[in-house]
Motif scaffolding. Sequence first.
Motif, PDB file in Angstrom:
ATOM      1  N   ALA A  34     -11.135  11.912   8.026  1.00  0.00           N
ATOM      2  CA  ALA A  34     -10.420  11.499   7.005  1.00  0.00           C
ATOM      3  C   ALA A  34      -9.126  12.621   7.039  1.00  0.00           C
ATOM      4  N   ILE A  35      -8.082  12.081   6.484  1.00  0.00           N
ATOM      5  CA  ILE A  35      -7.045  12.884   6.208  1.00  0.00           C
ATOM      6  C   ILE A  35      -5.959  12.786   4.758  1.00  0.00           C
ATOM      7  N   SER A  36      -5.915  13.685   4.110  1.00  0.00           N
ATOM      8  CA  SER A  36      -5.292  13.458   2.661  1.00  0.00           C
ATOM      9  C   SER A  36      -3.808  13.079   2.809  1.00  0.00           C
ATOM     10  N   SER A  37      -3.044  12.640   1.846  1.00  0.00           N
ATOM     11  CA  SER A  37      -1.564  12.712   2.042  1.00  0.00           C
ATOM     12  C   SER A  37      -0.903  13.935   2.393  1.00  0.00           C
ATOM     13  N   ASP A  38      -1.462  15.071   1.991  1.00  0.00           N
ATOM     14  CA  ASP A  38      -0.787  16.461   2.365  1.00  0.00           C
ATOM     15  C   ASP A  38      -1.344  16.974   3.442  1.00  0.00           C
ATOM     16  N   ARG A  48       5.554   5.881   8.321  1.00  0.00           N
ATOM     17  CA  ARG A  48       4.948   4.506   9.020  1.00  0.00           C
ATOM     18  C   ARG A  48       3.701   4.154   8.288  1.00  0.00           C
ATOM     19  N   ALA A  49       3.157   4.936   7.295  1.00  0.00           N
ATOM     20  CA  ALA A  49       1.910   4.519   6.724  1.00  0.00           C
ATOM     21  C   ALA A  49       0.844   4.212   7.646  1.00  0.00           C
ATOM     22  N   ALA A  50       0.652   5.281   8.902  1.00  0.00           N
ATOM     23  CA  ALA A  50      -0.142   5.003   9.999  1.00  0.00           C
ATOM     24  C   ALA A  50      -0.992   6.265  10.110  1.00  0.00           C
ATOM     25  N   ALA A  51      -2.136   6.200  10.771  1.00  0.00           N
ATOM     26  CA  ALA A  51      -2.961   7.184  11.037  1.00  0.00           C
ATOM     27  C   ALA A  51      -3.741   6.768  12.437  1.00  0.00           C
ATOM     28  N   ILE A  71       0.826  -1.018  -0.232  1.00  0.00           N
ATOM     29  CA  ILE A  71      -0.128   0.108  -0.043  1.00  0.00           C
ATOM     30  C   ILE A  71       0.804   1.232  -0.011  1.00  0.00           C
ATOM     31  N   SER A  72       0.666   2.164  -0.781  1.00  0.00           N
ATOM     32  CA  SER A  72       1.392   3.557  -0.740  1.00  0.00           C
ATOM     33  C   SER A  72       1.011   4.077   0.426  1.00  0.00           C
ATOM     34  N   ILE A  84      -7.398   2.781   3.908  1.00  0.00           N
ATOM     35  CA  ILE A  84      -6.374   3.845   3.076  1.00  0.00           C
ATOM     36  C   ILE A  84      -6.578   3.666   1.690  1.00  0.00           C
ATOM     37  N   GLY A  85      -6.439   4.620   0.925  1.00  0.00           N
ATOM     38  CA  GLY A  85      -6.696   4.541  -0.481  1.00  0.00           C
ATOM     39  C   GLY A  85      -7.907   5.710  -0.872  1.00  0.00           C
ATOM     40  N   PRO A  86      -7.931   5.890  -2.225  1.00  0.00           N
ATOM     41  CA  PRO A  86      -8.914   6.714  -2.828  1.00  0.00           C
ATOM     42  C   PRO A  86     -10.244   5.863  -2.805  1.00  0.00           C
TER      43      PRO A  86
END
Length: 115
Positions: free
Chosen positions: A50-54, A75-78, A28-29, A97-99
């Motif tokens: 929700a939180i975007s990549s930026d 860490r690809a963590a939220a 997963i990106s 995670i993901g669109p």
Amino acid sequence: QERLVESGGGLVPAGGSLRLSCAASGSISRFNPMGWYRQAPGKERELVAAISSDGRLTYGNAVRGRFTISRDNARAAAYLQMNTLKPEDTAVYYCYIGPTSARNWGQGTQVTVSS
């Protein structure tokens, strides 16, 4: 294989706090959108945060001002910090995670707030 692992749910009295974590592994990106939905018995699944990549944030009306979402791209963590919890926050919380068109979901973690 992509996986999302959630942790941090539990039982808490009204007015208390919990912190949920969601960690992605596999291919997963780490720069995908992340967030949480929740589903209470007999109710439809609803957006929590929700939180975007930026770092752009979105909150559901029911939790705005009480919950805070954050992420660690390395860490690809939220994370979801939940304060001033109410009995109506009781639900299974699902991380994603993901669109919208290609989301991976966690297994869900139960949050129960006692009155």
